[in-house]
Design an enzyme around this catalytic site. Structure first.
Site, mmCIF file in Angstrom:
data_model
loop_
_atom_site.group_PDB
_atom_site.id
_atom_site.type_symbol
_atom_site.label_atom_id
_atom_site.label_comp_id
_atom_site.label_asym_id
_atom_site.label_seq_id
_atom_site.Cartn_x
_atom_site.Cartn_y
_atom_site.Cartn_z
ATOM 1 N N MET A 180 73.469 60.876 -72.628
ATOM 2 C CA MET A 180 73.012 62.244 -72.862
ATOM 3 C C MET A 180 71.772 62.228 -73.759
ATOM 4 O O MET A 180 71.386 63.258 -74.323
ATOM 5 C CB MET A 180 74.123 63.085 -73.487
ATOM 6 C CG MET A 180 75.325 63.207 -72.561
ATOM 7 S SD MET A 180 76.300 64.694 -72.831
ATOM 8 C CE MET A 180 76.821 64.467 -74.509
ATOM 9 N N LEU A 207 68.982 58.614 -78.048
ATOM 10 C CA LEU A 207 69.477 57.230 -77.977
ATOM 11 C C LEU A 207 69.494 56.565 -79.354
ATOM 12 O O LEU A 207 68.629 56.801 -80.188
ATOM 13 C CB LEU A 207 68.602 56.424 -77.011
ATOM 14 C CG LEU A 207 68.530 56.949 -75.567
ATOM 15 C CD1 LEU A 207 67.680 56.013 -74.701
ATOM 16 C CD2 LEU A 207 69.935 57.111 -74.969
ATOM 17 N N GLY A 258 73.761 52.016 -80.264
ATOM 18 C CA GLY A 258 74.900 51.867 -79.346
ATOM 19 C C GLY A 258 74.410 51.893 -77.910
ATOM 20 O O GLY A 258 74.772 51.026 -77.089
ATOM 21 N N HIS A 259 73.562 52.872 -77.586
ATOM 22 C CA HIS A 259 72.979 52.932 -76.243
ATOM 23 C C HIS A 259 72.133 51.662 -75.987
ATOM 24 O O HIS A 259 72.155 51.113 -74.894
ATOM 25 C CB HIS A 259 72.070 54.154 -76.109
ATOM 26 C CG HIS A 259 72.750 55.476 -76.330
ATOM 27 N ND1 HIS A 259 72.491 56.271 -77.412
ATOM 28 C CD2 HIS A 259 73.693 56.134 -75.596
ATOM 29 C CE1 HIS A 259 73.226 57.382 -77.338
ATOM 30 N NE2 HIS A 259 73.972 57.320 -76.256
ATOM 31 N N GLN A 262 82.835 51.436 -75.495
ATOM 32 C CA GLN A 262 84.240 51.548 -75.933
ATOM 33 C C GLN A 262 84.407 52.697 -76.925
ATOM 34 O O GLN A 262 85.505 53.200 -77.135
ATOM 35 C CB GLN A 262 84.668 50.201 -76.561
ATOM 36 C CG GLN A 262 86.060 50.158 -77.131
ATOM 37 C CD GLN A 262 87.132 50.380 -76.071
ATOM 38 O OE1 GLN A 262 86.898 50.133 -74.880
ATOM 39 N NE2 GLN A 262 88.297 50.840 -76.492
ATOM 40 N N GLN A 268 86.955 58.040 -71.871
ATOM 41 C CA GLN A 268 85.958 58.221 -70.812
ATOM 42 C C GLN A 268 85.814 56.936 -69.986
ATOM 43 O O GLN A 268 85.789 56.971 -68.750
ATOM 44 C CB GLN A 268 84.622 58.591 -71.447
ATOM 45 C CG GLN A 268 83.443 58.582 -70.482
ATOM 46 C CD GLN A 268 82.174 59.054 -71.178
ATOM 47 O OE1 GLN A 268 81.969 60.241 -71.341
ATOM 48 N NE2 GLN A 268 81.344 58.116 -71.588
ATOM 49 N N SER A 314 76.693 57.588 -83.286
ATOM 50 C CA SER A 314 76.859 58.717 -82.373
ATOM 51 C C SER A 314 75.650 59.628 -82.541
ATOM 52 O O SER A 314 75.132 59.785 -83.654
ATOM 53 C CB SER A 314 78.140 59.489 -82.720
ATOM 54 O OG SER A 314 78.089 60.793 -82.155
ATOM 55 N N ARG A 331 75.727 62.585 -82.608
ATOM 56 C CA ARG A 331 76.127 63.734 -83.432
ATOM 57 C C ARG A 331 76.163 63.425 -84.929
ATOM 58 O O ARG A 331 76.319 64.329 -85.729
ATOM 59 C CB ARG A 331 77.508 64.247 -82.986
ATOM 60 C CG ARG A 331 77.491 64.902 -81.621
ATOM 61 C CD ARG A 331 78.820 65.570 -81.315
ATOM 62 N NE ARG A 331 78.752 66.399 -80.139
ATOM 63 C CZ ARG A 331 79.164 66.021 -78.923
ATOM 64 N NH1 ARG A 331 79.670 64.829 -78.742
ATOM 65 N NH2 ARG A 331 79.059 66.855 -77.902
HETATM 66 P P1 AMP Z 1 76.450 59.584 -74.840
HETATM 67 O O1 AMP Z 1 74.955 59.639 -74.820
HETATM 68 O O2 AMP Z 1 77.031 59.895 -76.183
HETATM 69 O O3 AMP Z 1 77.072 60.327 -73.708
HETATM 70 O O4 AMP Z 1 76.829 58.059 -74.609
HETATM 71 C C1 AMP Z 1 76.346 57.343 -73.502
HETATM 72 C C2 AMP Z 1 77.050 56.017 -73.450
HETATM 73 O O5 AMP Z 1 76.815 55.303 -74.659
HETATM 74 C C3 AMP Z 1 78.565 56.163 -73.319
HETATM 75 O O6 AMP Z 1 79.055 55.179 -72.429
HETATM 76 C C4 AMP Z 1 79.044 55.930 -74.713
HETATM 77 O O7 AMP Z 1 80.361 55.423 -74.790
HETATM 78 C C5 AMP Z 1 78.041 54.893 -75.208
HETATM 79 N N1 AMP Z 1 78.005 54.901 -76.673
HETATM 80 C C6 AMP Z 1 77.844 55.969 -77.480
HETATM 81 N N2 AMP Z 1 77.944 55.607 -78.769
HETATM 82 C C7 AMP Z 1 78.185 54.274 -78.767
HETATM 83 C C8 AMP Z 1 78.405 53.302 -79.798
HETATM 84 N N3 AMP Z 1 78.397 53.613 -81.080
HETATM 85 N N4 AMP Z 1 78.612 52.018 -79.433
HETATM 86 C C9 AMP Z 1 78.638 51.674 -78.113
HETATM 87 N N5 AMP Z 1 78.437 52.539 -77.091
HETATM 88 C C10 AMP Z 1 78.222 53.822 -77.412
#
Ligand code: AMP
Length: 299
Positions: free
Chosen positions: A30, A33, A36-37, A148, A153, A185, A187
């Protein structure tokens, strides 16, 4: 790195890549970035010939009181991070393109979508499964990468891919954390300095739970009450759930003899946070023989 907004162009790009025999790795996000992304994009770039990253803040997975309107958006920053991590293409479609008016098809992974976060966010995982299906159909990846961090999800997407016989592999990568342990995150930027300090307790409490399992505790109720106690003392934290479940089905377990997901969701101020740990107790008989091996794996 290319930026594509139109679905037809994305489909054409994927068709060409496949015709040339190139494998496509896909990282749905979403946007906003962070590291994690980045870890997902890097892994895809290492394993696949081409890597597509989607940026799409999906309205159908937000509730009526959700933060869809204020969800952070940062195309310039996302371009930089994705390019540096090895992405070949950013796919950033509009809401109208992905969800044109009059659409009436949804995808629902029944049962497991109503548990954990699903119990508090009705319709959330229907929104996720539907948009991921649309994105998979458009991008046609060979491998898709998930974190993870969003354990439920990831389990739902895995199940959906299996149930629908999609010829692709789902990879789930470990949670990337800040130095203070807070799971990264998009957020987290909503948190004040004070709230952030409270937020780091989630990870600390989960580590404690992993340690309890390591020490031989196998009763989910004991793990849950330990977590509630560790987090309940902080008035800034409002716990939503503390669950001990099977990581594949998200169903509660009676005993923690196998790989188990310990997951929490909590509000810290106006921000909803989730975190989790996987604990894998080594069977007692085995443990005596392989004492050099770490009895708990958490990631
Ligand atoms: P999002 O943009 O929050 O929808 O996340 C996109 C992808 O990145 C999803 O598969 C999340 O699980 C992964 N993601 C988000 N935060 C982390 C994190 N801290 N560590 C690893 N993957 C993450």
């Amino acid at each position: 790195m290319k930026l594509i907004r139109a679905i037809s162009q994305m489909q054409q790009w994927s068709r060409q890549a496949r015709r040339r025999g190139r494998t496509i790795g896909f990282v749905p996000t979403m946007g906003a970035l962070h590291a994690g992304h980045r870890s997902l994009i890097r892994r895809s770039a290492a394993e696949c010939d081409t890597t597509v990253v989607s940026l799409f803040v999906n309205p159908t997975q937000f509730g009526p009181q959700g933060d869809f309107a204020r969800y952070p958006r940062d195309l310039a920053g996302d371009r930089r991070l994705a390019a540096a991590a090895g992405a070949d293409l950013l796919f950033a479609p509009s809401v109208e393109a992905i969800h044109p008016p009059g659409g009436s098809t949804v995808v629902e992974v029944q049962g497991m979508s109503d548990r954990l976060c699903g119990a508090f966010r009705p319709g959330h995982f229907r929104g996720v499964a539907t948009v991921v299906t649309k994105l998979f159909n458009i991008v046609q990846p060979d491998r898709a990468y998930f974190g993870q961090k969003d354990a439920q999800q990831a389990a739902i997407v895995r199940r959906m891919v299996r149930d629908l016989h999609w010829p692709m592999t789902i990879r789930v990568l470990p949670i990337a954390r800040d130095r203070d342990g807070l799971a990264l995150s998009s957020r987290n930027r909503y948190l004040s300095a004070l709230e952030r300090r409270s937020a780091t307790r989630l990870h600390a409490a989960l580590r404690q739970a992993a340690q309890l399992t390591h020490d031989g505790v196998r009763e989910p109720a004991a793990i849950q009450s330990g977590l509630r106690e560790a987090l309940g003392g902080d008035p800034a934290i409002r716990l939503e759930y503390v669950e001990v479940v099977d990581p594949e089905t998200c169903e509660p377990v009676c005993t923690m003899d196998d790989r188990t997901l310990v997951a929490v969701a909590a509000w810290v101020g106006q921000t909803r946070l989730i975190d989790n740990v996987i604990v894998t107790p080594v069977k007692r008989k085995l443990a005596r023989n392989i004492s050099h091996q770490s009895p708990v794996t958490s990631h």
